[in-house]
Design an enzyme around this catalytic site. Sequence first.
Site, PDB file in Angstrom:
ATOM      1  N   ASP A  13       0.811  -1.227   0.000  1.00 46.02           N
ATOM      2  CA  ASP A  13       0.000   0.000   0.000  1.00 46.02           C
ATOM      3  C   ASP A  13       0.842   1.273   0.000  1.00 46.02           C
ATOM      4  OD1 ASP A  13      -2.177  -1.698   0.150  1.00 46.02           O
ATOM      5  OD2 ASP A  13      -2.216  -1.638   2.338  1.00 46.02           O
ATOM      6  N   GLY A  40      -4.538  -4.306  -3.747  1.00 43.72           N
ATOM      7  CA  GLY A  40      -5.521  -3.262  -4.064  1.00 43.72           C
ATOM      8  C   GLY A  40      -4.725  -2.043  -4.463  1.00 43.72           C
ATOM      9  N   GLN A 224       2.042  -6.029  -3.203  1.00 48.56           N
ATOM     10  CA  GLN A 224       2.494  -6.133  -1.804  1.00 48.56           C
ATOM     11  C   GLN A 224       3.793  -5.327  -1.618  1.00 48.56           C
ATOM     12  OE1 GLN A 224       1.429  -9.470  -3.310  1.00 48.56           O
ATOM     13  NE2 GLN A 224      -0.506  -8.570  -2.723  1.00 48.56           N
TER      14      GLN A 224
HETATM   15  P1  GDP Z   1      -0.763   0.327  -3.536  1.00 49.53           P
HETATM   16  O1  GDP Z   1      -1.332  -0.945  -3.055  1.00 49.53           O
HETATM   17  O2  GDP Z   1       0.710   0.407  -3.310  1.00 49.53           O
HETATM   18  O3  GDP Z   1      -1.133   0.664  -4.949  1.00 49.53           O
HETATM   19  O4  GDP Z   1      -1.393   1.465  -2.609  1.00 49.53           O
HETATM   20  P2  GDP Z   1      -2.950   1.600  -2.183  1.00 49.53           P
HETATM   21  O5  GDP Z   1      -3.714   2.090  -3.332  1.00 49.53           O
HETATM   22  O6  GDP Z   1      -3.417   0.360  -1.526  1.00 49.53           O
HETATM   23  O7  GDP Z   1      -2.849   2.664  -1.032  1.00 49.53           O
HETATM   24  C1  GDP Z   1      -2.315   3.932  -1.231  1.00 49.53           C
HETATM   25  C2  GDP Z   1      -3.387   4.955  -0.851  1.00 49.53           C
HETATM   26  O8  GDP Z   1      -2.806   6.230  -0.730  1.00 49.53           O
HETATM   27  C3  GDP Z   1      -4.470   5.098  -1.900  1.00 49.53           C
HETATM   28  O9  GDP Z   1      -5.673   5.430  -1.270  1.00 49.53           O
HETATM   29  C4  GDP Z   1      -3.957   6.260  -2.749  1.00 49.53           C
HETATM   30  O10 GDP Z   1      -5.012   6.948  -3.410  1.00 49.53           O
HETATM   31  C5  GDP Z   1      -3.340   7.136  -1.689  1.00 49.53           C
HETATM   32  N1  GDP Z   1      -2.190   7.937  -2.113  1.00 49.53           N
HETATM   33  C6  GDP Z   1      -1.212   7.630  -2.989  1.00 49.53           C
HETATM   34  N2  GDP Z   1      -0.267   8.590  -2.999  1.00 49.53           N
HETATM   35  C7  GDP Z   1      -0.657   9.526  -2.101  1.00 49.53           C
HETATM   36  C8  GDP Z   1      -0.073  10.739  -1.629  1.00 49.53           C
HETATM   37  O11 GDP Z   1       1.002  11.164  -2.013  1.00 49.53           O
HETATM   38  N3  GDP Z   1      -0.775  11.416  -0.660  1.00 49.53           N
HETATM   39  C9  GDP Z   1      -1.971  10.987  -0.177  1.00 49.53           C
HETATM   40  N4  GDP Z   1      -2.562  11.709   0.755  1.00 49.53           N
HETATM   41  N5  GDP Z   1      -2.534   9.844  -0.596  1.00 49.53           N
HETATM   42  C10 GDP Z   1      -1.880   9.121  -1.533  1.00 49.53           C
HETATM   43  P1  IMO Z   2      -0.898  -4.188  -2.227  1.00 42.68           P
HETATM   44  O1  IMO Z   2      -0.430  -4.738  -3.557  1.00 42.68           O
HETATM   45  C1  IMO Z   2      -0.964  -4.603   2.102  1.00 42.68           C
HETATM   46  C2  IMO Z   2      -1.052  -8.659   3.722  1.00 42.68           C
HETATM   47  C3  IMO Z   2      -2.322  -9.108   4.415  1.00 42.68           C
HETATM   48  C4  IMO Z   2      -1.743 -10.091   5.415  1.00 42.68           C
HETATM   49  C5  IMO Z   2      -0.613 -10.751   4.634  1.00 42.68           C
HETATM   50  C6  IMO Z   2      -0.999 -12.057   3.954  1.00 42.68           C
HETATM   51  O2  IMO Z   2      -2.181  -3.476  -2.271  1.00 42.68           O
HETATM   52  O3  IMO Z   2       0.211  -3.410  -1.597  1.00 42.68           O
HETATM   53  P2  IMO Z   2      -2.555 -12.798   1.941  1.00 42.68           P
HETATM   54  O4  IMO Z   2      -3.927 -12.378   1.542  1.00 42.68           O
HETATM   55  O5  IMO Z   2      -1.522 -12.497   0.909  1.00 42.68           O
HETATM   56  O6  IMO Z   2      -2.505 -14.200   2.430  1.00 42.68           O
HETATM   57  O7  IMO Z   2      -2.199 -11.889   3.230  1.00 42.68           O
HETATM   58  O8  IMO Z   2      -0.244  -9.816   3.630  1.00 42.68           O
HETATM   59  N1  IMO Z   2      -1.257  -8.157   2.340  1.00 42.68           N
HETATM   60  C7  IMO Z   2      -1.188  -6.866   2.002  1.00 42.68           C
HETATM   61  N2  IMO Z   2      -1.009  -5.764   2.765  1.00 42.68           N
HETATM   62  N3  IMO Z   2      -1.057  -4.491   0.756  1.00 42.68           N
HETATM   63  C8  IMO Z   2      -1.205  -5.576  -0.019  1.00 42.68           C
HETATM   64  O9  IMO Z   2      -1.166  -5.526  -1.370  1.00 42.68           O
HETATM   65  C9  IMO Z   2      -1.323  -6.843   0.606  1.00 42.68           C
HETATM   66  N4  IMO Z   2      -1.505  -8.098   0.163  1.00 42.68           N
HETATM   67  C10 IMO Z   2      -1.450  -8.896   1.231  1.00 42.68           C
HETATM   68  O10 IMO Z   2      -2.962  -8.025   5.044  1.00 42.68           O
HETATM   69  O11 IMO Z   2      -1.162  -9.406   6.482  1.00 42.68           O
HETATM   70 MG    MG Z   3      -2.859  -1.637  -1.800  1.00 41.60          MG
END
Ligand code: GDP
Ligand code: IMO
Ligand code: MG
Length: 423
Positions: A13, A40, A224
């Site tokens: 994330d 996600g 991840q």
């Molecule tokens: P990913 O899994 O690495 O693609 O990241 P996610 O989408 O799960 O989580 C990142 C969250 O932070 C999302 O809700 C993005 O819209 C938000 N986001 C990304 N870059 C920034 C930033 O520079 N500032 C803020 N406030 N939110 C951000």
């Molecule tokens: P993105 O690509 C954050 C975490 C789960 C759990 C562990 C194992 O959005 O960064 P699993 O479902 O793989 O068996 O879960 O890994 N986890 C993530 N945490 N971002 C993700 O993906 C994750 N995918 C799995 O929360 O702790």
């Molecule tokens: Mg994510």
Amino acid sequence: MSVDLLLGLQWGDEGKGKIVDVLTQDYDIIARFQGGPNAGHTLQFDGVSHVLHTIPSGIFHPKAVNIIGNGVVIDPVIFQKELEKLTPFGVDFSNKLFISKKAHLILPTHRLLDAASEAAKGKAKIGSTLKGIGPTYMDKTGRNGIRVGDILLEDWKDRYQQLRDKHLNMLSHYKNIIDFDLDELESAFFESIEQLRGLKLIDSENYLHQALKDKKKILAEGAQGSLLDIDFGTYPFVTSSTTTAAGACTGLGIAPNVVGEVYGIFKAYATRVGSGPFPTELFDEIGETMGRVGHEFGATTGRARRCGWIDLVALRYAIRVNGVTQLMMMKGDVLSGFPTINVCTHYQTADGKIDHLPFSIAPKDVTPVYETLPGWEEDLTKMTDEAAFPKNFKDYINYLENALETPIKIVSVGPDRKQTIFR
Ligand code: GDP
Ligand code: IMO
Ligand code: MG
């Protein structure tokens, strides 16, 4: 020509989806190499936020080809829903979304096994997203899995039934009985398989080899983060794939000597969702504020993410394991308003102060050692140029660059495509 990699350096994330979307304008091909619907990835532009789970984050660009590599595990039911969500936005995937025939399929019973395994672990649960990731990769390495290419075979249903029956037998051994309606699950599954069969299923490694010959620009998208890697993460609280740079080679069939830039993404602080050690985690108002301001809720499960200070010990480790050449710092805007910012530089252990990641980072084994830096008040989200940054934020960036010995090339100050500053 080379393949550039983009990877999360923390516990996921970090903002990978946003940055892949931003970078896609410079690439011909975006290729996901591991993970599955546990991911996600959020993208935001034109006032709309999109969350992708299996589909690479270059899908909204008109020209780029998006590949789901052999290292990915696909739940066809979730995949179908993802495709349906793109339809209103006029995304034509017929010519720009290709799926590896060697990618493994997540069956409904893989999800049930994930749930049963987590329930059986009780308090020791991993905190899995319950998408069936662990059981599917177990079947892959156990040489029992079903691959996308198998759905084109005449006896594919026999293969499915054989594996499903094995899973049902395994489920019967769990004490915590999981309630399920297999007919319902299977009917959705088979419907989605029909749709999958109609998509472009390819030998993606060959496609990429040819693309390299044709001098196409390729970006490999990780899911991840490094601290969730099956080997180098905080085992057993990890995911079941290789989330680090090596995973791009095995998950796409590209050789190590074609890897070019390795982009490492990190948040200006740290988050983790699910169980497992997190040395710099905050249990106070500061952590609560980070979560609220940063909207730290899982893009896949909606669970609240745990928040804490940036951990340079873990980041240095991730940079080394991946061979990161450029850094990208996300969400600096979330830290505006804190009078001071803590940076974990070392861990205190029974053997003294260390600056490398030890075997265990459980609370009983390590205590974070912090350096305190001055914070900044200004709202960064409307800034479009580095020159506008407040001095203390500039100092924070410079401090991290020095400590991590790697240049920070992108600073993100908000979720939107436009809130991205190249340095
Ligand atoms: P990913 O899994 O690495 O693609 O990241 P996610 O989408 O799960 O989580 C990142 C969250 O932070 C999302 O809700 C993005 O819209 C938000 N986001 C990304 N870059 C920034 C930033 O520079 N500032 C803020 N406030 N939110 C951000
Ligand atoms: P993105 O690509 C954050 C975490 C789960 C759990 C562990 C194992 O959005 O960064 P699993 O479902 O793989 O068996 O879960 O890994 N986890 C993530 N945490 N971002 C993700 O993906 C994750 N995918 C799995 O929360 O702790
Ligand atoms: Mg994510």
